[in-house]
Scaffold this motif. Structure first.
Motif, PDB file in Angstrom:
ATOM      1  N   MET A   1       0.849  -1.196   0.000  1.00  0.00           N
ATOM      2  CA  MET A   1       0.000   0.000   0.000  1.00  0.00           C
ATOM      3  C   MET A   1       0.884   1.247   0.000  1.00  0.00           C
ATOM      4  SD  MET A   1      -2.876   1.174   2.777  1.00  0.00           S
ATOM      5  CE  MET A   1      -1.658   1.526   4.048  1.00  0.00           C
ATOM      6  N   PRO A   2       0.647   2.207  -0.866  1.00  0.00           N
ATOM      7  CA  PRO A   2       1.442   3.427  -0.879  1.00  0.00           C
ATOM      8  C   PRO A   2       1.270   4.204   0.420  1.00  0.00           C
ATOM      9  CG  PRO A   2       0.128   3.201  -2.893  1.00  0.00           C
ATOM     10  CD  PRO A   2      -0.362   2.177  -1.928  1.00  0.00           C
ATOM     11  N   GLY A   3       2.219   5.073   0.656  1.00  0.00           N
ATOM     12  CA  GLY A   3       2.122   5.952   1.809  1.00  0.00           C
ATOM     13  C   GLY A   3       2.570   5.298   3.099  1.00  0.00           C
ATOM     14  N   PHE A   4       2.627   6.099   4.152  1.00  0.00           N
ATOM     15  CA  PHE A   4       3.030   5.586   5.455  1.00  0.00           C
ATOM     16  C   PHE A   4       2.350   6.414   6.541  1.00  0.00           C
ATOM     17  CE2 PHE A   4       5.854   9.159   4.989  1.00  0.00           C
ATOM     18  CZ  PHE A   4       6.073   9.618   6.277  1.00  0.00           C
ATOM     19  N   SER A   5       2.289   5.851   7.716  1.00  0.00           N
ATOM     20  CA  SER A   5       1.788   6.569   8.894  1.00  0.00           C
ATOM     21  C   SER A   5       1.879   5.666  10.109  1.00  0.00           C
ATOM     22  CB  SER A   5       0.353   7.073   8.691  1.00  0.00           C
ATOM     23  OG  SER A   5      -0.516   6.028   8.287  1.00  0.00           O
ATOM     24  N   PHE A   6       1.151   4.553  10.109  1.00  0.00           N
ATOM     25  CA  PHE A   6       1.121   3.676  11.263  1.00  0.00           C
ATOM     26  C   PHE A   6       2.227   2.625  11.197  1.00  0.00           C
ATOM     27  CE2 PHE A   6      -3.211   5.265  10.738  1.00  0.00           C
ATOM     28  CZ  PHE A   6      -3.414   5.830  11.992  1.00  0.00           C
ATOM     29  N   LYS A   7       2.627   2.146  12.382  1.00  0.00           N
ATOM     30  CA  LYS A   7       3.628   1.088  12.515  1.00  0.00           C
ATOM     31  C   LYS A   7       4.964   1.467  11.884  1.00  0.00           C
ATOM     32  CE  LYS A   7       0.178  -2.628  12.587  1.00  0.00           C
ATOM     33  NZ  LYS A   7      -0.223  -3.904  11.966  1.00  0.00           N
ATOM     34  N   THR A   8       5.402   2.680  12.109  1.00  0.00           N
ATOM     35  CA  THR A   8       6.701   3.107  11.584  1.00  0.00           C
ATOM     36  C   THR A   8       7.182   4.328  12.343  1.00  0.00           C
ATOM     37  OG1 THR A   8       7.930   3.492   9.537  1.00  0.00           O
ATOM     38  CG2 THR A   8       5.825   4.651   9.777  1.00  0.00           C
ATOM     39  N   SER A   9       8.366   4.805  11.984  1.00  0.00           N
ATOM     40  CA  SER A   9       8.945   6.008  12.571  1.00  0.00           C
ATOM     41  C   SER A   9       9.346   6.949  11.446  1.00  0.00           C
ATOM     42  CB  SER A   9      10.183   5.659  13.408  1.00  0.00           C
ATOM     43  OG  SER A   9       9.878   4.728  14.420  1.00  0.00           O
ATOM     44  N   TRP A  10       9.302   8.253  11.702  1.00  0.00           N
ATOM     45  CA  TRP A  10       9.665   9.200  10.661  1.00  0.00           C
ATOM     46  C   TRP A  10      10.148  10.521  11.242  1.00  0.00           C
ATOM     47  CZ3 TRP A  10       4.648   8.293  12.087  1.00  0.00           C
ATOM     48  CH2 TRP A  10       3.828   9.391  12.357  1.00  0.00           C
ATOM     49  N   LEU A  33      13.572   6.990  -6.023  1.00  0.00           N
ATOM     50  CA  LEU A  33      12.353   6.178  -6.118  1.00  0.00           C
ATOM     51  C   LEU A  33      11.114   7.059  -6.020  1.00  0.00           C
ATOM     52  CD1 LEU A  33      13.249   3.197  -3.737  1.00  0.00           C
ATOM     53  CD2 LEU A  33      13.440   3.267  -6.234  1.00  0.00           C
ATOM     54  N   ASP A  34      10.032   6.582  -6.619  1.00  0.00           N
ATOM     55  CA  ASP A  34       8.764   7.279  -6.471  1.00  0.00           C
ATOM     56  C   ASP A  34       8.200   7.038  -5.070  1.00  0.00           C
ATOM     57  OD1 ASP A  34       6.676   4.951  -6.532  1.00  0.00           O
ATOM     58  OD2 ASP A  34       7.989   4.550  -8.245  1.00  0.00           O
ATOM     59  N   TRP A  35       7.195   7.801  -4.715  1.00  0.00           N
ATOM     60  CA  TRP A  35       6.609   7.776  -3.378  1.00  0.00           C
ATOM     61  C   TRP A  35       6.110   6.387  -2.997  1.00  0.00           C
ATOM     62  CZ3 TRP A  35       5.606  10.557   1.002  1.00  0.00           C
ATOM     63  CH2 TRP A  35       4.465  10.255   1.743  1.00  0.00           C
ATOM     64  N   ALA A  36       5.353   5.744  -3.865  1.00  0.00           N
ATOM     65  CA  ALA A  36       4.775   4.444  -3.521  1.00  0.00           C
ATOM     66  C   ALA A  36       5.860   3.403  -3.292  1.00  0.00           C
ATOM     67  CB  ALA A  36       3.808   3.985  -4.614  1.00  0.00           C
ATOM     68  N   THR A  37       6.836   3.338  -4.187  1.00  0.00           N
ATOM     69  CA  THR A  37       7.902   2.341  -4.060  1.00  0.00           C
ATOM     70  C   THR A  37       8.782   2.630  -2.855  1.00  0.00           C
ATOM     71  OG1 THR A  37       7.918   2.078  -6.464  1.00  0.00           O
ATOM     72  CG2 THR A  37       9.814   1.224  -5.247  1.00  0.00           C
ATOM     73  N   GLY A  38       9.157   3.891  -2.680  1.00  0.00           N
ATOM     74  CA  GLY A  38      10.046   4.248  -1.582  1.00  0.00           C
ATOM     75  C   GLY A  38       9.437   4.031  -0.219  1.00  0.00           C
TER      76      GLY A  38
END
Length: 207
Positions: A1-10, A33-38
């Motif tokens: 799934m593209p994007g990020f938010s939960f279960k990670t750190s940033w 890399l593009d957003w979805a892949t990265g």
């Protein structure tokens, strides 16, 4: 799934280009890399520094942000402070559902201004630096640390204290107050590429 938010750190870094953030993090084995892949790859390994959104550049990695320790451990304050010495204002956010690990911190120009971390499975606040910010106070979260005399608290006092401990959704709320809530990013609008790479302590892996 593209994007990020939960279960990670940033990280959220104010007004810096992805290359500057990647340099400060010491990323090697870089790829554009593009957003979805990265973002997908950074959930599994390494760090992805996304193309800037208005005013902010986001960098995330579930395993390697930071690499080798987390916000509960002694190296964390110096690591974030040193990043801010190079980058200006740097914010850190983390959430992991299973251990109930939730954290946020802000540093600017080499100084750690505020840091909070809650580990629900241990019932501890292992990191509490600086005074709660107006946003924390307004939301009623992260405003109390491991206060003395807890062994003598009544049930009601414990209930009041636990009411100030955050959930993963509270981490998103804090990110939205301080910079950008990544869970609200419309993935289709992020069309520019970013930089993926590995921190200095992480060796190259074959994919």
């Amino acid at each position: 799934m593209p994007g990020f938010s939960f279960k990670t750190s940033w990280l959220a870094v104010r007004d810096r280009a992805p290359g500057e953030v990647a340099d400060a993090l010491g990323l090697h084995d870089r790829e554009v890399l593009d957003w979805a892949t990265g973002t997908d790859r950074a959930y599994r390994y390494g760090v992805y520094v996304a193309a800037p959104l208005p005013g902010w550049t986001l960098a995330h990695g579930r395993l390697h942000m930071p690499a080798g320790f987390d916000a509960t451990e002694p190296p964390f304050p110096d690591w974030l402070s040193e990043l801010s010495r190079h980058l200006g204002e740097v914010q850190f956010f983390a959430n992991e559902r299973v251990p109930d690990y939730h954290a946020w911190a802000k540093a600017r120009d080499g100084e750690l201004l505020r840091a909070y971390c809650w580990i629900g499975e241990r019932g501890e606040v292992p990191l509490f630096v600086g005074d709660p910010t107006p946003d924390e106070i307004e939301l009623g979260i992260g405003i109390r640390g491991m206060e003395p005399g807890r062994e003598h608290w009544s049930d009601d006092e414990w209930i009041d204290w636990y009411a100030t401990t955050p959930s993963e959704f509270d981490v998103m709320a804090m990110a939205g107050r301080w910079s950008i809530d990544p869970s609200r990013i419309d993935d289709a609008t992020v069309t520019a590429t970013g930089i993926y790479g590995l921190p200095p302590s992480v060796e190259h892996v074959s994919r």
